[in-house]
Write an enzyme that holds these catalytic residues in place. Structure first.
Site, PDB file in Angstrom:
ATOM      1  N   ASN A 147       0.812  -1.084   0.139  1.00 21.95           N
ATOM      2  CA  ASN A 147       0.092  -0.112  -0.168  1.00 21.95           C
ATOM      3  C   ASN A 147       1.133   1.272  -0.174  1.00 21.95           C
ATOM      4  OD1 ASN A 147      -1.897   1.938   0.511  1.00 21.95           O
ATOM      5  ND2 ASN A 147      -3.050   0.867   2.002  1.00 21.95           N
ATOM      6  N   ARG A 156      -2.286  -2.097  -3.533  1.00 20.30           N
ATOM      7  CA  ARG A 156      -3.672  -1.181  -3.264  1.00 20.30           C
ATOM      8  C   ARG A 156      -3.877  -0.326  -4.268  1.00 20.30           C
ATOM      9  NH1 ARG A 156      -5.530   3.021   1.072  1.00 20.30           N
ATOM     10  NH2 ARG A 156      -7.798   2.774   0.851  1.00 20.30           N
ATOM     11  N   HIS A 190     -13.317   1.222   0.273  1.00 18.67           N
ATOM     12  CA  HIS A 190     -13.020   0.324   1.168  1.00 18.67           C
ATOM     13  C   HIS A 190     -13.521  -1.171   0.487  1.00 18.67           C
ATOM     14  CE1 HIS A 190     -13.674   3.193   4.800  1.00 18.67           C
ATOM     15  NE2 HIS A 190     -12.369   2.788   4.611  1.00 18.67           N
ATOM     16  N   ARG A 201     -13.882  12.724   9.244  1.00 17.77           N
ATOM     17  CA  ARG A 201     -14.896  13.321   8.072  1.00 17.77           C
ATOM     18  C   ARG A 201     -16.160  13.386   8.615  1.00 17.77           C
ATOM     19  NH1 ARG A 201     -12.331   8.624   4.997  1.00 17.77           N
ATOM     20  NH2 ARG A 201     -10.489   9.383   4.364  1.00 17.77           N
ATOM     21  N   GLU A 218      -7.298  -6.550   4.448  1.00 18.33           N
ATOM     22  CA  GLU A 218      -7.333  -6.206   2.984  1.00 18.33           C
ATOM     23  C   GLU A 218      -6.040  -6.680   2.497  1.00 18.33           C
ATOM     24  OE1 GLU A 218      -8.570  -2.345   4.870  1.00 18.33           O
ATOM     25  OE2 GLU A 218      -8.988  -1.911   2.674  1.00 18.33           O
TER      26      GLU A 218
END
Ligand code: ADP
Length: 395
Positions: A7, A88, A177, A236, A379
């Protein structure tokens, strides 16, 4: 076979070396502050952790050092042992509906979506290029955050705005996601031995999104054109009334970019509580009676509960609800609060079952109308598995 799951961010590079099909993590680590002063890296292997401070001018240097360390530390004896690298990738637009083998041509196609994810996509591409240079004969695979959501239908992914905003500028819901939601759906579907499950997958970490899945296909998801939309998150706002931006621009003199930054970085748990974006800190402050922390916790759980109720309706009744990521896996307080707010769906929490963290477990009562499971996400494993699959196909 050993696969590297990577990533790459604008100034960081996270990696996990995974042995498949055993699913064992061989080593993992993080290169930080790439291109910035104070750069360093950590590598975990065999229960030990090394940390070194070095000058990492760019991602290529980080990858070169990683390759050297993997050999020097005895993690691998030759670079050929790395049979694939899975990356990713944040944004694949409407085009990338599944994981793909990355070539220069494919990277050019991915770069078309840089405008839609300016902080992430260029960094992801930089990471891939660095690995292509270091391991020129090794398969490189791109696994997109958006891909799982490409099954959404127009009625879900379009915003009720002028249609040409979609046609001319690509303004639609993309969702994020996706790799995590896909992993969760796969895990829970295998557990039930069914491929026709209706799942409400709640990824609640620092970022958060809820996804409605029917028979392995995403019906709707809470994040939107960008990851700003949907539920309230660590920093957020989630869904808001867009008109507040022009009003606030007039009031504060801030630009649209500054206000959007405030919505991304200074809102959510942090904005409301004034304490922190980390749910542990907010929980602690709430326990001590901090009223804004209590309010932030309440709002956070409500927004999630409302999405679950909405998606239960959309799916015509869910078979299972799953909770994952930092908060979902670890916070029994938040799990309880969310589930108590969907009592109208006949969902009930079992406090004893809920008293744990970080494992696959049922947390609802036997008479709960919809079972609720905590399913730890992975992930990196999903990225590695996709990479292995494409490697096997291309051999
Ligand atoms: P992301 O991948 O989106 O950055 P994570 O899924 O790692 O985030 O989640 C990180 C968040 O999980 C932290 O900010 C914190 O709020 C929450 N978290 C982690 N551990 C705990 C815990 N033990 N109790 C409550 N919340 C936790």
């Amino acid at each position: 076979m050993k696969i590297l799951a990577v990533n790459a961010g604008s100034s960081s590079l996270k990696f996990t070396l995974i042995e498949l099909p055993e699913k064992n993590v061989v080593a993992s680590g993080l290169f930080e502050k790439i291109g910035i002063s104070g750069s360093c890296y950590t590598i975990k292997y065999n229960g030990e952790k090394i940390k070194k401070e070095v000058n990492l001018v760019d991602h290529s240097v980080a990858v070169r050092i990683l390759m050297e360390e993997l050999i020097n530390m005895g993690i691998i004896s030759s670079l050929d042992e790395i049979e694939g690298v899975g990356h990713r990738m944040v944004h694949g637009g409407q085009e990338f509906t599944e994981s793909v083998v990355l070539t220069e041509d494919v990277l050019d196609r991915v770069a078309k979506y840089n405008e839609l994810a300016p902080l992430h996509n260029p960094a992801n591409i930089m990471g891939v290029k660095a690995f292509m240079k270091a391991l020129p004969n090794t398969i490189q695979v791109g696994v997109f955050d958006t891909a799982f959501h490409t099954t959404m239908k127009e009625a879900e992914y379009l915003y009720p705005v002028p249609y040409e905003w979609y046609e001319k500028y690509g303004v639609r819901k993309y969702g994020f996601h996706g790799t995590s939601h896909r992993f969760i759906n796969k895990t829970i579907s295998e557990y039930f031995g069914r491929n026709d499950l209706k799942v409400i997958s709640c990824h609640i970490g620092n970022g958060g999104s809820i996804t409605a899945i029917d028979s392995g296909k995403v019906v709707d998801t809470s994040m939107g054109f960008t990851p700003l939309a949907g539920i309230m998150m660590g920093t957020r706002s989630g869904d808001i009334d867009a008109s507040m931006l022009s009003y606030l621009a007039g009031k504060t003199g801030k630009s649209l970019e500054e206000l959007t930054n405030d919505l991304n970085k200074k809102s959510g748990l942090l904005g409301v509580s004034g304490v922190s974006s980390d749910s542990r800190d907010v929980e602690m402050a709430a326990d001590e009676g901090n009223e804004r922390a209590i309010l932030a916790q309440e709002m956070y759980a409500k927004k999630i509960a409302n999405y679950i109720a909405m998606y239960n309706n959309l799916l015509g009744g869910a078979d299972v609800i799953t909770l994952t990521a930092g908060v979902g896996e670890n916070s029994k307080t938040m799990r309880k609060s969310i589930i108590e707010k969907i009592a109208s769906l006949g969902v009930k929490i079992d406090d004893e079952r809920n008293d744990f963290r970080g494992e696959f477990r049922l947390i609802s009562t036997d008479d709960s109308k919809i079972p609720v499971y905590v399913v730890p996400t992975d992930e990196e494993l999903m990225i590695a598995m996709d990479t292995m699959e494409l490697k096997n196909k291309n051999n």
